[in-house]
Structure formats: structure tokens, C-alpha cells
Design a protein around this motif. Structure first.
Motif, short mmCIF file in Angstrom:
data_model
loop_
_atom_site.label_atom_id
_atom_site.label_comp_id
_atom_site.label_asym_id
_atom_site.label_seq_id
_atom_site.Cartn_x
_atom_site.Cartn_y
_atom_site.Cartn_z
N ALA A 270 -15.61 6.35 0.92
CA ALA A 270 -14.90 7.63 1.01
C ALA A 270 -14.63 7.91 2.48
O ALA A 270 -15.56 8.08 3.27
CB ALA A 270 -15.73 8.75 0.40
N LEU B 69 -8.53 13.02 2.18
CA LEU B 69 -9.39 11.95 1.68
C LEU B 69 -8.50 10.76 1.36
O LEU B 69 -7.44 10.92 0.74
CB LEU B 69 -10.13 12.41 0.44
CG LEU B 69 -11.06 11.41 -0.24
CD1 LEU B 69 -12.26 11.11 0.67
CD2 LEU B 69 -11.54 11.95 -1.57
N THR C 209 -19.76 6.98 3.03
CA THR C 209 -18.80 7.94 3.55
C THR C 209 -18.71 7.86 5.07
O THR C 209 -19.67 7.48 5.74
CB THR C 209 -19.16 9.38 3.16
OG1 THR C 209 -20.40 9.73 3.75
CG2 THR C 209 -19.26 9.54 1.65
N HIS D 49 -16.52 10.22 8.29
CA HIS D 49 -15.57 11.28 8.67
C HIS D 49 -14.92 10.86 9.97
O HIS D 49 -15.60 10.60 10.96
CB HIS D 49 -16.28 12.63 8.80
CG HIS D 49 -16.75 13.16 7.49
ND1 HIS D 49 -15.95 13.90 6.67
CD2 HIS D 49 -17.92 13.02 6.84
CE1 HIS D 49 -16.61 14.20 5.57
NE2 HIS D 49 -17.81 13.67 5.65
#
Length: 173
Positions: free
Chosen positions: A30, A44, A114, A116
Motif C-alpha cells: 500500500a 493511494l 505500507t 507513505h
């Protein structure tokens, strides 16, 4: 086990007594970017599956002996062309996913990873393209799950892959 046959985890107890990562296991990556949408929204990275099951988090099958987080990053690159070296990945616990291809004897487990990303200097997002077993890849509005689902429906006439709904609903709210 029932009469010597492995049984998948019950839907009410996601990891149940299943054997874990030695069944059909996947790593999913992700990749989110806060505030890079034209409207300041979180985006996303999603892929449209070529099998008609909808839009999903990029990922791939965990090869024997492969680390699930490595499979997630490898799947990300294979399905979107996005290579992310030197970024801090967060690996989440393995979880059962209600994949439509699963049965009592073959079930799916995924290990979400994940990351970011910071906005790029020009304020945009890295270029991506659907490849491997995907039709296309796109940065989808995802401040909350309902935004993600609405964006896919409005822009792509698509829907979230059923096996990834809970995996996305829980962190997005």
C-alpha cells in the motif's frame, strides 16, 4: 484438518487455525501520498485487475523462501512500474483475505506492507502504468474508504476488489 484435509479459516475468525504463510500467501504494498491530489487529498496507488475482480492494492504471490515484504515490493514494481528504493516500509501482521478464488482447501493470506511518500518537488505523484496481470494503475483519492470507492466508481466505473475491502476499510475508516 478434517479427515486429513486442511481447512481454511472460518470467516468469523480470520486467521483461525490456518497454517499461516505456507498456504497461498501474498504480499501487498500500500503506497500512500498525503496531500498530493489536486484537492490536497491523500492518494493511494491501486491497480485494476485484469481478471475482472475490480481494483486492488498492488502485490504478488510469495515465492517459496521469499520474505512477504519483498514479495509486496516486487509485486508493486511488476504491476505498476514503480520502484521505491530506500524508503521505510512498515510490515503489518499477516491476515486472511476473503479471496473469491479461495475454497475450504485453499485460502489466501496476505502480508500488507505500507509506505507513505512525501510529495515530489513539482507537487505531483510518481508516474505509474498497469503491467503484468493488471489493466492499469492509478493514484486514487483515499482520505477515507468511501472516498476511495466513490472515486473508483466515478472516474473508472470500477469497484474495490472484494478481498481487499476490509484491508482498506480498517486503516482508512
Amino acid at each position: 484438518m478434517t479427515s486429513g484435509t486442511p481447512r481454511g479459516p472460518p470467516h468469523t475468525d480470520p486467521l483461525g487455525q490456518g497454517p499461516g504463510l505456507d498456504r497461498d500467501s501474498f504480499g501487498h504494498a500500500a503506497v500512500a501520498n498525503k496531500g498530493s491530489g489536486d484537492d490536497g487529498s491523500r492518494r493511494l496507488l491501486m491497480v485494476e485487475r485484469s481478471d475482472g475482480h475490480g481494483w486492488a492494492v498492488p502485490g504478488g504471490y510469495v515465492e517459496p523462501g521469499e520474505d512477504p515484504a519483498h514479495a509486496a515490493v516486487r509485486g508493486l514494481e511488476e504491476e505498476t512500474g514503480l520502484t521505491l528504493g530506500g524508503v521505510p516500509w512498515r510490515v503489518l501482521p499477516a491476515r486472511y483475505v476473503p479471496d473469491p478464488r479461495a475454497s475450504d482447501e485453499a485460502w489466501m493470506v496476505t502480508v500488507p506492507s505500507t509506505v507513505h511518500l512525501d510529495p515530489l518537488p513539482h507537487g505531483g505523484l510518481p508516474a505509474v502504468a498497469g503491467a503484468d496481470d493488471t489493466e492499469r494503475a492509478a493514484w486514487v483519492r483515499a482520505d477515507i474508504y468511501i472516498d476511495l470507492a466513490a472515486h473508483l466508481a466515478a472516474v473508472y466505473r470500477g469497484r474495490v476488489f472484494a478481498a481487499h475491502r476490509a484491508m482498506l476499510t480498517e486503516p482508512l475508516g
